[in-house]
Write a protein that holds these residues in place. Structure first.
Motif, PDB file in Angstrom:
ATOM      1  N   MET A  62      43.995  45.058  54.660  1.00  0.00           N
ATOM      2  CA  MET A  62      44.000  44.402  53.355  1.00  0.00           C
ATOM      3  C   MET A  62      43.030  45.112  52.426  1.00  0.00           C
ATOM      4  O   MET A  62      42.000  45.617  52.855  1.00  0.00           O
ATOM      5  CB  MET A  62      43.591  42.941  53.500  1.00  0.00           C
ATOM      6  N   LEU A  70      43.620  36.022  35.918  1.00  0.00           N
ATOM      7  CA  LEU A  70      45.065  36.158  35.981  1.00  0.00           C
ATOM      8  C   LEU A  70      45.731  35.624  34.722  1.00  0.00           C
ATOM      9  O   LEU A  70      46.860  35.990  34.417  1.00  0.00           O
ATOM     10  CB  LEU A  70      45.603  35.399  37.189  1.00  0.00           C
ATOM     11  N   SER A  71      45.033  34.759  34.001  1.00  0.00           N
ATOM     12  CA  SER A  71      45.689  34.192  32.825  1.00  0.00           C
ATOM     13  C   SER A  71      45.648  35.155  31.640  1.00  0.00           C
ATOM     14  O   SER A  71      46.248  34.878  30.613  1.00  0.00           O
ATOM     15  CB  SER A  71      45.072  32.838  32.460  1.00  0.00           C
ATOM     16  N   ALA A  76      47.415  39.953  34.823  1.00  0.00           N
ATOM     17  CA  ALA A  76      48.482  39.408  35.652  1.00  0.00           C
ATOM     18  C   ALA A  76      49.485  40.519  35.976  1.00  0.00           C
ATOM     19  O   ALA A  76      49.923  40.678  37.125  1.00  0.00           O
ATOM     20  CB  ALA A  76      49.178  38.251  34.939  1.00  0.00           C
ATOM     21  N   LEU A  94      44.293  41.196  48.533  1.00  0.00           N
ATOM     22  CA  LEU A  94      43.576  39.935  48.461  1.00  0.00           C
ATOM     23  C   LEU A  94      42.952  39.848  47.081  1.00  0.00           C
ATOM     24  O   LEU A  94      42.078  40.642  46.735  1.00  0.00           O
ATOM     25  CB  LEU A  94      42.490  39.910  49.537  1.00  0.00           C
ATOM     26  N   LEU A  95      43.437  38.882  46.298  1.00  0.00           N
ATOM     27  CA  LEU A  95      43.022  38.789  44.899  1.00  0.00           C
ATOM     28  C   LEU A  95      41.780  37.943  44.732  1.00  0.00           C
ATOM     29  O   LEU A  95      41.635  36.905  45.370  1.00  0.00           O
ATOM     30  CB  LEU A  95      44.152  38.112  44.127  1.00  0.00           C
ATOM     31  N   GLU A  96      40.902  38.363  43.846  1.00  0.00           N
ATOM     32  CA  GLU A  96      39.748  37.543  43.505  1.00  0.00           C
ATOM     33  C   GLU A  96      39.562  37.563  42.003  1.00  0.00           C
ATOM     34  O   GLU A  96      39.639  38.608  41.387  1.00  0.00           O
ATOM     35  CB  GLU A  96      38.488  38.091  44.174  1.00  0.00           C
ATOM     36  N   GLN A  97      39.263  36.414  41.432  1.00  0.00           N
ATOM     37  CA  GLN A  97      39.007  36.344  40.001  1.00  0.00           C
ATOM     38  C   GLN A  97      37.507  36.229  39.762  1.00  0.00           C
ATOM     39  O   GLN A  97      36.816  35.493  40.459  1.00  0.00           O
ATOM     40  CB  GLN A  97      39.680  35.120  39.400  1.00  0.00           C
ATOM     41  N   ARG A 104      29.615  36.374  38.811  1.00  0.00           N
ATOM     42  CA  ARG A 104      30.748  36.380  39.734  1.00  0.00           C
ATOM     43  C   ARG A 104      31.229  37.785  40.020  1.00  0.00           C
ATOM     44  O   ARG A 104      31.761  38.058  41.093  1.00  0.00           O
ATOM     45  CB  ARG A 104      31.865  35.482  39.203  1.00  0.00           C
ATOM     46  N   ASP A 110      29.991  41.378  47.042  1.00  0.00           N
ATOM     47  CA  ASP A 110      29.269  41.020  48.253  1.00  0.00           C
ATOM     48  C   ASP A 110      29.805  39.736  48.884  1.00  0.00           C
ATOM     49  O   ASP A 110      29.122  39.086  49.666  1.00  0.00           O
ATOM     50  CB  ASP A 110      27.789  40.831  47.877  1.00  0.00           C
ATOM     51  N   SER A 111      31.024  39.352  48.520  1.00  0.00           N
ATOM     52  CA  SER A 111      31.549  38.081  49.009  1.00  0.00           C
ATOM     53  C   SER A 111      31.988  38.202  50.463  1.00  0.00           C
ATOM     54  O   SER A 111      32.150  39.297  50.992  1.00  0.00           O
ATOM     55  CB  SER A 111      32.741  37.657  48.146  1.00  0.00           C
ATOM     56  N   PRO A 112      32.165  37.068  51.114  1.00  0.00           N
ATOM     57  CA  PRO A 112      32.641  37.080  52.499  1.00  0.00           C
ATOM     58  C   PRO A 112      33.980  37.816  52.621  1.00  0.00           C
ATOM     59  O   PRO A 112      34.278  38.418  53.642  1.00  0.00           O
ATOM     60  CB  PRO A 112      32.824  35.604  52.831  1.00  0.00           C
ATOM     61  N   GLN A 113      34.753  37.775  51.543  1.00  0.00           N
ATOM     62  CA  GLN A 113      36.044  38.477  51.556  1.00  0.00           C
ATOM     63  C   GLN A 113      35.887  39.963  51.879  1.00  0.00           C
ATOM     64  O   GLN A 113      36.792  40.569  52.413  1.00  0.00           O
ATOM     65  CB  GLN A 113      36.741  38.362  50.205  1.00  0.00           C
ATOM     66  N   ARG A 114      34.761  40.506  51.522  1.00  0.00           N
ATOM     67  CA  ARG A 114      34.569  41.945  51.763  1.00  0.00           C
ATOM     68  C   ARG A 114      34.710  42.282  53.244  1.00  0.00           C
ATOM     69  O   ARG A 114      35.077  43.390  53.605  1.00  0.00           O
ATOM     70  CB  ARG A 114      33.214  42.420  51.240  1.00  0.00           C
ATOM     71  N   LEU A 116      36.872  41.003  55.024  1.00  0.00           N
ATOM     72  CA  LEU A 116      38.290  40.855  55.335  1.00  0.00           C
ATOM     73  C   LEU A 116      39.115  41.993  54.763  1.00  0.00           C
ATOM     74  O   LEU A 116      40.300  42.088  54.999  1.00  0.00           O
ATOM     75  CB  LEU A 116      38.813  39.535  54.763  1.00  0.00           C
TER      76      LEU A 116
END
Lengths: 338, 338
Positions: A62, A70-71, A76, A94-97, A104, A110-114, A116
């Motif tokens: 990923m 996204l808005s 988008a 894996l999208l992050e806003q 943010r 540095d988020s936990p998503q990193r 993943l």
DNA sequence: CTGTTAGCGCCTTCAT
DNA sequence: ATGAAGGCGCTAACAG
């Protein structure tokens, strides 16, 4: 519960390794063996456990895409293009806003998503150019946009060139007094500055004077702010025969106001936007725009990121996408000669 | 290369299990031990390997969200809400676009991504109501929207009730001839049908006659189609004092046309939309709308899905979100009494 | 309160 | 061309 390779192996009367070989299209498998394994897979309804593979391979398959919102139509559509490009390469997005908020944006790095994702496509909008040191992360990253540059791969659009071309497009249509909407005074890089530079460069090349009265600010690049800016221009009695909206939302807002006030577009005022979002194909009149090479940006960024993930250590690269002027109704007709 | 729990354990002089306990906030850990472990974590820059945990736990910690298109504002905002709700619950959202195409909606039900997610939030737009059997999948799923119903949990908005309320809102403002934009003749369920039903119910309750001339079709619910529909109504000489747009894009398109033609809104014609997208807060005049409880829908759907993932086997549930009329300028002023 | 053991399902050696 | 063994990093189960 879940069917594993072992189950398939037992059923097919082969070892687990052979099943793995079949699943991964390893070339040296006898046709007959392959057939038997495939049959076992089908009859058992076996499906590869991606998590286990990822653990073993030290990869997740990923990539992250961190963008403002996204808005905002451009993002988008960018997300859409990136997801498609990634799919072609066999990876998942894996999208992050970030909400275009500095905090943010930093969190996204540095988020936990990193954990993943194997790498990150990062499109900052709030981080300051001075903070490039924050971009020195220990995972593969490709930067999108022109807010800032750092010691990493970077894919960007040709803001200056494209704005210049958009402005010259209006000049070619006969425009001599071209308003520009969306300026951010004081900005030193970022799209607003670059697109403004392109506008000025075009005027200079065309031998047209620069008139500050023709510059309308707009903090947020929304339809509403574009409409407000256009209203200010008209109410101030500013004479103009062309409008360059720094993005399509601004241009659409301006178009709306011109239309309401009974100003014929493109006869009296020609209009062009930037981004070529889908809405440009649905306005009245259809909005001319600059297609900034979104597809190319997405593909290039994904490819570069995957190369980094593969371990490439070449010098950080910078790619500028090629753009295209899309002439639609709002700038199409011949204009009065001067 | 990567720092593992073993490394941390060695550094802190404890066993790996203790590290795990600290990382997972297991309660029975001595404060002193916890401190030592935390110190080791910080100094080594340790970060949990989510993939390994997922493999061990048989979960991925991700949920899928399959929706038509991010470029449709309602879905972009829905995705935003779902991502936030998921974050609060500690799970991550994997987005997939189906392009509102039947084939791709079916694919989403069976894509490789399904192995990467613990469950799916599915918002179909093209699947036919007859195809509910396709929804019998072997993983947790929650359905969003009203296109179809199946033997699964379902979260939906109160389409009929909310449309009725929107229409009655116009009636209360003094409207007697209310046009409706966005009809899909022949549709048996789906938003267009349900919202149309709400409109008719309101008319009936208010003792107003139903006039087919006041019904404007619009296949795609875009600004452009809304504008076109409004144009048709006006050109046909249809007399009206109110407009109900089945979504905000349609209403905004209609607003645009009314404005251009010099019809005072809301004095001569009051307008209300549906969805309460962000753009409704930026139009001229500001667009009244129905807030369909997007946040609630997102939260509820995520919670229900997580319950299923936890193994709940209660009967499939149906939740209808509560809505709210948001009166803004386009319907706000008192209207002439009849 | 903390340590030990045994896999989760797969792929990568190394044999054969 | 196929098999056997080991381990990726983590946690559940059970000791102690």
């Amino acid at each position: 519960m879940a069917v594993t390779m072992h189950d398939v192996a037992r059923r097919a009367g082969v070892s687990i390794k052979t099943v793995s070989n079949v699943v991964n299209d390893y070339p040296h498998v006898r046709a007959e063996t392959r057939r038997r394994v495939q049959e076992a897979i089908d009859s058992l309804g076996y499906r590869l456990n991606t998590t286990a593979r990822n653990l073993r391979q030290g990869r997740t398959g990923m990539i992250g895409l961190a963008l403002p919102e996204l808005s905002l139509p451009y993002f988008a559509e960018l997300a859409d293009s990136v997801m498609r490009a990634a799919e072609e390469r066999g990876v998942v997005v894996l999208l992050e806003q970030t909400g275009a908020q500095r905090e943010r944006e930093l969190q996204a790095l540095d988020s936990p998503q990193r954990r993943l994702t194997d790498g990150l496509l990062f499109s900052p909008l709030a981080l300051e150019p001075e903070e490039t040191d924050r971009l020195e992360v220990d995972y593969p990253m490709v930067l999108l946009g022109e807010r800032m540059f750092g010691p990493v791969d970077h894919v960007t659009m040709a803001n200056v060139e494209a704005s210049r071309a958009a402005t010259l497009h209006l000049v070619e249509r006969g425009c001599r007094r071209i308003a520009v909407i969306g300026a951010h005074p004081g900005e030193t890089m970022g799209s607003a500055r670059l697109r403004f530079d392109g506008y000025r460069r075009a005027l200079a090349e065309a031998g047209l004077p620069f008139d500050p009265d023709l510059v309308a600010e707009a903090g947020l690049w929304h339809r509403s702010t574009g409409a407000a800016a256009m209203t200010r221009l008209l109410d101030a009695g500013t004479v103009m025969d062309g409008v360059f909206g720094m993005n399509d939302a601004l241009a659409l807002g301006a178009l709306h106001v011109l239309h309401s006030r009974g100003v014929p577009v493109p006869q009296d005022v020609a209009v062009i936007g930037f981004d070529d979002i889908d809405d440009a194909r649905y306005s009245e009149p259809l909005l001319s725009s600059v297609a900034p090479g979104r597809e190319q940006i997405a593909r290039t960024a994904v490819d570069m990121l995957l190369e980094r993930i593969e371990g490439s250590t070449v010098e950080p690269r910078r790619v500028v996408a090629s753009f295209e002027i899309v002439a639609r109704e709002s700038s199409l007709l011949g204009r009065r000669a001067h």
